[in-house]
Motif scaffolding. Structure first.
Motif, PDB file in Angstrom:
ATOM      1  N   GLU A  98       0.813  -1.224   0.000  1.00  0.00           N
ATOM      2  CA  GLU A  98       0.000   0.000   0.000  1.00  0.00           C
ATOM      3  C   GLU A  98       0.846   1.273   0.000  1.00  0.00           C
ATOM      4  OE1 GLU A  98      -2.867  -0.032   3.161  1.00  0.00           O
ATOM      5  OE2 GLU A  98      -3.561  -2.045   2.604  1.00  0.00           O
ATOM      6  N   GLN A  99       2.120   1.125   0.290  1.00  0.00           N
ATOM      7  CA  GLN A  99       2.975   2.315   0.400  1.00  0.00           C
ATOM      8  C   GLN A  99       3.000   3.115  -0.899  1.00  0.00           C
ATOM      9  OE1 GLN A  99       6.569   0.445   1.714  1.00  0.00           O
ATOM     10  NE2 GLN A  99       6.082   0.704   3.889  1.00  0.00           N
ATOM     11  N   ILE A 100       2.842   2.415  -1.995  1.00  0.00           N
ATOM     12  CA  ILE A 100       2.928   3.077  -3.292  1.00  0.00           C
ATOM     13  C   ILE A 100       1.756   4.034  -3.513  1.00  0.00           C
ATOM     14  CG2 ILE A 100       1.685   1.340  -4.661  1.00  0.00           C
ATOM     15  CD1 ILE A 100       4.143   1.645  -6.655  1.00  0.00           C
ATOM     16  N   ALA A 101       0.698   3.850  -2.710  1.00  0.00           N
ATOM     17  CA  ALA A 101      -0.478   4.722  -2.860  1.00  0.00           C
ATOM     18  C   ALA A 101      -0.551   5.787  -1.773  1.00  0.00           C
ATOM     19  CB  ALA A 101      -1.749   3.872  -2.846  1.00  0.00           C
ATOM     20  N   MET A 102       0.513   5.932  -0.973  1.00  0.00           N
ATOM     21  CA  MET A 102       0.454   6.867   0.154  1.00  0.00           C
ATOM     22  C   MET A 102       0.140   8.298  -0.300  1.00  0.00           C
ATOM     23  SD  MET A 102       3.391   8.079   2.842  1.00  0.00           S
ATOM     24  CE  MET A 102       3.934   9.416   1.778  1.00  0.00           C
ATOM     25  N   ALA A 103       0.832   8.766  -1.323  1.00  0.00           N
ATOM     26  CA  ALA A 103       0.625  10.152  -1.785  1.00  0.00           C
ATOM     27  C   ALA A 103      -0.804  10.334  -2.303  1.00  0.00           C
ATOM     28  CB  ALA A 103       1.644  10.497  -2.864  1.00  0.00           C
ATOM     29  N   ASP A 104      -1.266   9.383  -3.113  1.00  0.00           N
ATOM     30  CA  ASP A 104      -2.612   9.504  -3.677  1.00  0.00           C
ATOM     31  C   ASP A 104      -3.678   9.493  -2.591  1.00  0.00           C
ATOM     32  OD1 ASP A 104      -1.812   9.754  -6.302  1.00  0.00           O
ATOM     33  OD2 ASP A 104      -1.666   7.583  -6.594  1.00  0.00           O
ATOM     34  N   ASP A 105      -3.426   8.657  -1.600  1.00  0.00           N
ATOM     35  CA  ASP A 105      -4.354   8.552  -0.487  1.00  0.00           C
ATOM     36  C   ASP A 105      -4.469   9.901   0.234  1.00  0.00           C
ATOM     37  OD1 ASP A 105      -5.920   7.016   1.335  1.00  0.00           O
ATOM     38  OD2 ASP A 105      -4.247   7.221   2.758  1.00  0.00           O
ATOM     39  N   ARG A 106      -3.344  10.503   0.531  1.00  0.00           N
ATOM     40  CA  ARG A 106      -3.347  11.802   1.211  1.00  0.00           C
ATOM     41  C   ARG A 106      -3.972  12.884   0.321  1.00  0.00           C
ATOM     42  NH1 ARG A 106      -0.870  13.738   5.736  1.00  0.00           N
ATOM     43  NH2 ARG A 106      -1.776  11.849   6.555  1.00  0.00           N
ATOM     44  N   LEU A 107      -3.694  12.832  -0.986  1.00  0.00           N
ATOM     45  CA  LEU A 107      -4.260  13.822  -1.907  1.00  0.00           C
ATOM     46  C   LEU A 107      -5.779  13.722  -1.961  1.00  0.00           C
ATOM     47  CD1 LEU A 107      -1.560  13.498  -4.664  1.00  0.00           C
ATOM     48  CD2 LEU A 107      -2.150  15.642  -3.505  1.00  0.00           C
ATOM     49  N   ASP A 108      -6.296  12.483  -1.893  1.00  0.00           N
ATOM     50  CA  ASP A 108      -7.757  12.319  -1.857  1.00  0.00           C
ATOM     51  C   ASP A 108      -8.335  13.062  -0.665  1.00  0.00           C
ATOM     52  OD1 ASP A 108      -8.022  10.875  -4.122  1.00  0.00           O
ATOM     53  OD2 ASP A 108      -8.027   8.899  -3.141  1.00  0.00           O
ATOM     54  N   PHE A 109      -7.640  12.936   0.459  1.00  0.00           N
ATOM     55  CA  PHE A 109      -8.134  13.624   1.654  1.00  0.00           C
ATOM     56  C   PHE A 109      -8.066  15.143   1.492  1.00  0.00           C
ATOM     57  CE2 PHE A 109      -7.509  15.595   5.819  1.00  0.00           C
ATOM     58  CZ  PHE A 109      -8.759  15.322   6.354  1.00  0.00           C
ATOM     59  N   VAL A 110      -6.992  15.620   0.879  1.00  0.00           N
ATOM     60  CA  VAL A 110      -6.861  17.074   0.694  1.00  0.00           C
ATOM     61  C   VAL A 110      -7.961  17.591  -0.246  1.00  0.00           C
ATOM     62  CG1 VAL A 110      -5.347  18.942  -0.071  1.00  0.00           C
ATOM     63  CG2 VAL A 110      -4.393  17.007   1.165  1.00  0.00           C
ATOM     64  N   ARG A 111      -8.310  16.780  -1.254  1.00  0.00           N
ATOM     65  CA  ARG A 111      -9.430  17.165  -2.131  1.00  0.00           C
ATOM     66  C   ARG A 111     -10.714  17.269  -1.326  1.00  0.00           C
ATOM     67  NH1 ARG A 111      -7.004  13.465  -5.601  1.00  0.00           N
ATOM     68  NH2 ARG A 111      -5.661  14.618  -7.025  1.00  0.00           N
ATOM     69  N   THR A 112     -10.905  16.316  -0.415  1.00  0.00           N
ATOM     70  CA  THR A 112     -12.084  16.370   0.457  1.00  0.00           C
ATOM     71  C   THR A 112     -12.071  17.661   1.282  1.00  0.00           C
ATOM     72  OG1 THR A 112     -11.958  13.980   0.628  1.00  0.00           O
ATOM     73  CG2 THR A 112     -13.410  15.083   2.184  1.00  0.00           C
ATOM     74  N   LEU A 113     -10.895  18.007   1.788  1.00  0.00           N
ATOM     75  CA  LEU A 113     -10.744  19.272   2.521  1.00  0.00           C
ATOM     76  C   LEU A 113     -11.257  20.438   1.689  1.00  0.00           C
ATOM     77  CD1 LEU A 113      -7.101  19.511   3.988  1.00  0.00           C
ATOM     78  CD2 LEU A 113      -9.212  19.553   5.278  1.00  0.00           C
ATOM     79  N   CYS A 114     -10.784  20.482   0.437  1.00  0.00           N
ATOM     80  CA  CYS A 114     -11.141  21.591  -0.459  1.00  0.00           C
ATOM     81  C   CYS A 114     -12.647  21.654  -0.678  1.00  0.00           C
ATOM     82  CB  CYS A 114     -10.455  21.446  -1.816  1.00  0.00           C
ATOM     83  SG  CYS A 114      -8.688  21.658  -1.738  1.00  0.00           S
ATOM     84  N   ASN A 115     -13.271  20.484  -0.769  1.00  0.00           N
ATOM     85  CA  ASN A 115     -14.701  20.457  -1.070  1.00  0.00           C
ATOM     86  C   ASN A 115     -15.566  20.701   0.160  1.00  0.00           C
ATOM     87  OD1 ASN A 115     -14.131  19.875  -3.728  1.00  0.00           O
ATOM     88  ND2 ASN A 115     -14.157  17.661  -3.398  1.00  0.00           N
ATOM     89  N   THR A 116     -14.999  20.522   1.344  1.00  0.00           N
ATOM     90  CA  THR A 116     -15.806  20.583   2.559  1.00  0.00           C
ATOM     91  C   THR A 116     -15.670  21.903   3.290  1.00  0.00           C
ATOM     92  OG1 THR A 116     -15.098  18.291   2.774  1.00  0.00           O
ATOM     93  CG2 THR A 116     -16.459  19.163   4.528  1.00  0.00           C
ATOM     94  N   ILE A 117     -14.461  22.443   3.283  1.00  0.00           N
ATOM     95  CA  ILE A 117     -14.207  23.621   4.113  1.00  0.00           C
ATOM     96  C   ILE A 117     -14.547  24.896   3.359  1.00  0.00           C
ATOM     97  CG2 ILE A 117     -12.350  24.973   5.168  1.00  0.00           C
ATOM     98  CD1 ILE A 117     -11.122  22.403   6.100  1.00  0.00           C
ATOM     99  N   LYS A 118     -15.336  25.749   4.012  1.00  0.00           N
ATOM    100  CA  LYS A 118     -15.659  27.045   3.409  1.00  0.00           C
ATOM    101  C   LYS A 118     -14.564  28.033   3.790  1.00  0.00           C
ATOM    102  CE  LYS A 118     -20.577  26.378   2.996  1.00  0.00           C
ATOM    103  NZ  LYS A 118     -20.615  25.036   3.635  1.00  0.00           N
ATOM    104  N   GLY A 119     -14.389  29.046   2.959  1.00  0.00           N
ATOM    105  CA  GLY A 119     -13.307  30.000   3.219  1.00  0.00           C
ATOM    106  C   GLY A 119     -12.005  29.460   2.659  1.00  0.00           C
ATOM    107  N   ARG A 120     -10.918  30.150   2.998  1.00  0.00           N
ATOM    108  CA  ARG A 120      -9.630  29.767   2.436  1.00  0.00           C
ATOM    109  C   ARG A 120      -8.959  28.701   3.286  1.00  0.00           C
ATOM    110  NH1 ARG A 120     -11.322  35.239   1.855  1.00  0.00           N
ATOM    111  NH2 ARG A 120     -10.837  35.881  -0.275  1.00  0.00           N
ATOM    112  N   ILE A 121      -8.235  27.819   2.607  1.00  0.00           N
ATOM    113  CA  ILE A 121      -7.425  26.823   3.296  1.00  0.00           C
ATOM    114  C   ILE A 121      -5.956  27.200   3.108  1.00  0.00           C
ATOM    115  CG2 ILE A 121      -6.740  24.390   3.367  1.00  0.00           C
ATOM    116  CD1 ILE A 121      -9.510  23.759   2.123  1.00  0.00           C
ATOM    117  N   VAL A 122      -5.228  27.234   4.202  1.00  0.00           N
ATOM    118  CA  VAL A 122      -3.776  27.402   4.120  1.00  0.00           C
ATOM    119  C   VAL A 122      -3.166  26.071   4.540  1.00  0.00           C
ATOM    120  CG1 VAL A 122      -1.763  28.689   4.901  1.00  0.00           C
ATOM    121  CG2 VAL A 122      -3.974  29.852   4.670  1.00  0.00           C
TER     122      VAL A 122
END
Lengths: 574, 78
Positions: A98-122
């Motif tokens: 699963e290590q090979i998917a670590m970056a993609d896994d984290r990026l999926d979560f960051v996309r979720t962040l972008c879609n869920t959080i209102k206002g700016r994300i730093v």
């Protein structure tokens, strides 16, 4: 740089009168020291940081649960610190497949962040930890921590390009500058679960506030340069244009060449470059015109001031020509006396304490990160030309005795339209940058503007202005809100100060009135919300023929459309 | 460096980090005797002391002291 202790002391000072930024802080490690640093640095930048600090290691829950404290808080800025430390731990406990998917896994979560959080994300990117499991060979192994981490940092940049409200705070860059041994302190980590050292925290907080201030419109727009021993080595008046130190080869000359490359890149990015030198003007200009080693050419300079007057007066002169705030100017001078003289007499201007050795100028300036921005368009690059054209216009104006004749002679044309995929970036940028000619100073992001454009309750206008000297591009924005069937409210009116005194205000108002008439409105209400910067427009509405609305909240003004008389202007609609 | 001199230097650091010029340290002083000397400010104190004396404590040492005397002793032995 201030110390952590300095920042901590700031928390005891009264920041309640400062403008407030609602900020949430999410971390997967403990963040108490980071929180202290952010609040303390906020005070330094004249903001009250109203902070919501989530319990650590609750990022997922806070983000994914729509009823969480984070979502209730409604932050303008959500700072997210997912540490390399915890990611390494995750990588270490993953099944190797699963290590090979670590970056993609984290990026999926960051996309979720972008879609869920209102206002700016730093979002803090990932300073590297090299675990040396594979050594340098890790570059060849896609599942290695090094490979996955670099992929993650790279993909985060792409994500940031796609999401206008998602900003990376480049703390990996800070580690490149200072090194991992400064970044991380094992005592702090072992005792407190915090992975940032006390020494690096002021820099982290500073870089974070850089991003937030840029979004708030606090950016540097202009660089004011001394010449002798700042832009080149030696004294041109004594040594002659051919003997100043600049250029490659042995010796200090290359330090000045590289320094000039840096300035040229800033200019190409849209920073206005000006010169303020104590010299005879012809001597000061001669290296630019004659010395082939000079990287900066005379056409790169928007305003060139060289005389024997004091520098504070000369900087005021430059400021007057450019019509920008002192707080958006940076003054570089090798002479400590000149620096302290200007600092004393020109409040607000930024004056770096340049090192004595020119060979250290650049590395020192890199640590200051003076030119953070929240947007970039191709139009930025043409700014110098626009300011040069402006000085040509001022020359022409002097040749007319009558202002109307001058304005007629310019042959001004304006294109008026709503917000579309071509101009929204520029509208958002101007919304962030405009401080002086801005009636209510509401900052809009691209995403918010796109939403407004679709909203039936609003009408939007953008204005360009071109004349025989050149095209100023998009220079004015109006957002109208339909209050009721009869009333239009001017939610936003801002204009670039470059086009003052050309009748643009009258042209804009006539456009608003034409829209109002066509759609059956009977009156237009405008409001002036005072800020530290916008006193130039406090009488904007009365001057245009509006009457004060007595008893209304704030400074509100009304225009009866029937009674409105068109003023003469010399701008035609394209 | 004499223990008294170390104590005076450490006291200065305490006053600076905890922003309280009224702090007076004796060898018997413990964390309970000083307002604001908690686990978070403790680590600030440690980092400041390491910087001042140009020494490095081990993680075990910084968790082991029960009063100022033991801290001074540890600094003196570096």
């Amino acid at each position: 740089m201030l110390t952590f202790n300095d920042l901590k002391r700031n928390l005891k000072k009264d920041s309640s009168t400062l403008p407030s930024l609602k900020t949430a802080l999410l971390g997967d490690v403990a963040t108490q020291f980071l929180a202290i640093s952010l609040k303390g640095m906020g005070y330094e930048r004249n903001y009250h940081i109203e902070l919501f600090e989530a319990e650590f290691n609750q990022i997922e829950r806070q983000v994914l649960d729509p009823t969480s404290d984070l979502h209730q808080f409604g932050a303008d800025y959500t700072i997210v610190f997912q540490s390399t430390h915890k990611l390494l731990e995750k990588h270490s406990t993953m099944p190797p497949a699963e290590q090979i998917a670590m970056a993609d896994d984290r990026l999926d979560f960051v996309r979720t962040l972008c879609n869920t959080i209102k206002g700016r994300i730093v979002y803090y990117n990932y300073p590297e930890i090299e675990d040396t499991i594979f050594g340098s060979y890790a570059n060849k192994v896609a599942s290695s921590f090094t490979y996955q981490l670099r992929k993650l940092n790279f993909e985060l940049m792409k994500l940031a390009q796609e999401n206008s409200d998602f900003f990376i705070c480049d703390i990996a860059g800070l580690q490149n500058k200072f090194g991992r041994d400064i970044m991380f302190n094992s005592h702090v980590y072992i005792s407190t679960e915090m992975v940032l050292s006390l020494d690096i925290l002021p820099y982290i907080a500073s870089r974070t506030l850089d991003v937030m201030c840029a979004v708030e419109g606090k950016i540097k727009k202009c660089l004011v340069l001394d010449l002798d021993n700042t832009l080149w080595g030696g004294i041109v008046g004594d040594d002659g244009w051919e003997n100043i130190q600049v250029g490659h080869g042995l010796g200090i000359g290359k330090a000045f060449t590289e320094f000039q490359h840096w300035i040229k890149k800033l200019k190409n990015r849209g920073i206005i470059i000006t010169v303020c030198s104590k010299n005879d003007e012809d001597k000061a200009r001669s290296p630019f015109e004659k010395n082939p080693e000079m990287v900066i050419k005379i056409e790169d300079i928007a305003v060139f001031v060289s005389n024997w007057d004091n520098k504070a007066d000369n900087i005021r002169l430059i400021q007057g020509i450019l019509n920008i705030g002192f707080d958006s100017m940076v003054f570089l001078d090798d002479n400590p006396f000149e620096r302290s003289m200007v600092r004393e007499h020109v409040p607000g201007i930024t004056i770096p304490e340049l090192p004595e050795d020119p060979g250290e100028y650049l590395e020192y300036l890199y640590t200051l990160n003076l030119f953070e921005t929240a947007s970039y368009t191709d139009a930025d690059a043409e700014r110098t030309l626009q300011y040069q054209v402006e000085s040509q216009r001022s020359t022409l104006l002097k040749s007319f005795t009558n202002e109307a004749d001058f304005l007629k002679s310019l042959g001004m044309v304006s294109e008026v339209k709503g917000f579309d995929s071509f101009n929204t970036v520029r509208v958002a940028q101007l919304s962030q940058r405009s401080n002086q000619f801005n009636l209510r100073t509401i900052r809009y992001t691209e995403a918010e503007l796109e939403a407004l454009e679709k909203d039936e309750q609003y009408a939007t206008f953008s204005f360009t202005l071109a004349d025989k000297f050149g095209d100023n591009g998009l220079i004015c924005v109006i957002i109208l809100k339909k209050l009721d069937a009869e009333t239009l409210f001017i939610d936003t009116w801002f204009m670039s100060c470059r086009v003052l005194k050309r009748g643009m205000e009258d042209f804009t108002l006539s456009t608003i009135v034409a829209y109002a008439k066509k759609n059956g409105f009977r009156r237009i209400v405008g409001q002036y919300l005072p800020t530290a910067k916008n006193s130039m427009v406090q009488d904007h509405y009365p001057k245009l023929g509006f009457s004060k609305l007595e008893g209304a909240e704030g400074f509100q003004f009304e225009l009866d459309i029937e009674a409105y008389q068109t003023k003469e202007f010399y701008i035609t609609d394209k | 460096m004499e223990q008294n001199e170390i104590l005076a230097n450490v006291q200065d650091i305490f006053r600076d980090v905890l922003d309280d010029d009224g702090i007076v340290l004796t060898p018997e002083t413990t964390a309970n005797d000083v307002d604001d000397w908690d686990s978070l400010s403790h680590i600030q104190l440690i980092v400041a002391i390491e910087k001042k004396f140009k020494i490095k404590f081990t993680s075990k040492e910084i968790l082991s002291w029960s009063n100022v005397a033991e801290m001074i002793e540890c600094i003196a032995n570096k």
